[in-house]
Design an enzyme around this catalytic site. Structure first.
Site, PDB file in Angstrom:
ATOM      1  N   ASP A 183       0.842  -1.183   0.000  1.00 57.74           N
ATOM      2  CA  ASP A 183       0.000   0.000   0.000  1.00 57.74           C
ATOM      3  C   ASP A 183       0.887   1.245   0.000  1.00 57.74           C
ATOM      4  OD1 ASP A 183      -3.008   0.835   0.469  1.00 57.74           O
ATOM      5  OD2 ASP A 183      -1.799   2.154   1.734  1.00 57.74           O
ATOM      6  N   GLU A 226      -4.750   2.563  -4.196  1.00 56.82           N
ATOM      7  CA  GLU A 226      -3.288   2.555  -4.124  1.00 56.82           C
ATOM      8  C   GLU A 226      -2.742   1.259  -3.531  1.00 56.82           C
ATOM      9  OE1 GLU A 226      -4.754   4.970  -0.483  1.00 56.82           O
ATOM     10  OE2 GLU A 226      -5.399   4.490  -2.511  1.00 56.82           O
TER      11      GLU A 226
END
Length: 332
Positions: A183, A226
């Protein structure tokens, strides 16, 4: 076409003439199975051998990852019709538990025709005679369906399909592998500071950094937003940690593009970092979905302990990457 030329046509290949203006162009049509439902949607599987086995078993030629499919479910034979000399394709049910269905009918044996539809378990396939243009079209459709448009990595759905398939193979062959959950740190600040175009460009470049840092046989995906994921074949925990650290370093050291120029001119760049969690098969879990969840747990531990770091769900002895204590054992 003369008789002599007819004799030179391979038995497993059908040639048809296609008119193009005043001349005839030969199209080479080859048999294939195209998945219309299931994990391999739109994938054309060429039938290049005289005998092809369909089923759930790892040793099947066309593997159908479906609990309702038998291990060795059906067989397709390519043969020459003794009466006409034409190539034909015979499908035979191999005593499967739930049967083989062609065009809505349960069959024991059947000669396939172009466009016939087969049910193997819950999977729907179509038997097609495809030329090279058809085959490339099907491959392009499959790529669009299974790959993230922005990064070119697999989608999360496709990633789960590949992970389930490879975990079954790893179980069968007693091989380790690792799952990485990744992430980008503080990604909202990129969008807020530079705009969404730069945010999209950043995600694309992160995907490229991940691909470049992993080995050729490893599989990476964009999970959405993301968040990214990967699984590393034939990799134990120590090797998984090394690969994850390689990804983390590649992202940290890369100058990411800002899509708008500064008022003074010149190309502007920005920096980001990424946090990564790692779980290993079979030490942490054998179920692929559970491995994803454990790697995700390790990822959020990396976030809580400062970001821009790699954490394992259950760190290897003397290989703790962030200096914190191991996670408590998971509840069975």
């Amino acid at each position: 076409m003369s008789e002599d030329l007819d004799k030179d046509i391979p038995e497993n290949t059908l040639l048809r003439a296609q008119a193009s203006g005043s001349s005839g162009l030969a199209r080479e049509l080859r048999p294939a199975l195209v998945f219309l439902r299931g994990e391999l949607l739109a994938v054309p599987i060429p039938l290049e051998r005289d005998e092809v086995i369909l089923g759930r078993a790892l040793e099947a030629d066309v593997r159908v990852n479906d609990a309702r499919a038998s291990r060795l479910h059906a067989r397709i034979n390519t043969e020459r019709d003794p009466a006409t000399g034409e190539t034909r394709y015979r499908i035979t049910d191999l005593g499967s538990t739930n049967g083989t269905i062609v065009n809505g009918q349960l069959i024991t044996e059947y000669f396939l025709q172009d466009g016939d539809k087969l049910f193997i378990g819950e999977h729907l396939l179509r038997f097609d005679l495809l030329d090279e243009i058809d085959r490339e079209f099907q491959r392009q459709i499959h790529r669009l369906l299974v790959h993230d448009e922005l990064t070119g990595l697999l989608t999360s759905k496709s990633f789960f399909s590949e992970l389930r398939r490879e975990s079954a193979r790893a179980e069968f062959e007693a091989r380790p592998f690792c799952v990485l959950m990744m992430d980008i740190d503080h990604f909202k600040m990129v969008n807020d500071t530079y705009g969404h175009l730069t945010g999209s460009q950043t995600l694309e470049e992160v995907g490229a950094r991940i691909t470049h840092a992993l080995r050729a046989g490893d599989v990476a995906a964009r999970f959405g937003g993301e968040e990214f994921a990967a699984f590393l074949l034939d990799a134990d925990l120590a090797q998984g940690l090394v690969a994850a650290e390689r990804v983390r370093t590649a992202v940290e050291q890369h100058a990411f593009t800002v899509t708008r120029q500064q008022s003074a001119g010149g190309l502007q760049t920005h920096r980001i970092t990424i946090s990564i969690g790692v779980a290993s098969f079979p030490d942490d879990a054998r179920d692929p979905i559970e491995l994803i969840e454990l790697a995700d747990t390790a990822l959020y531990r990396a976030k809580r302990s400062g970001r821009n770091r790699v954490c394992a769900y259950r760190p290897a002895p003397a290989t703790v990457t962030d200096g914190t204590e191991p996670l408590p054992p998971r509840r069975e």
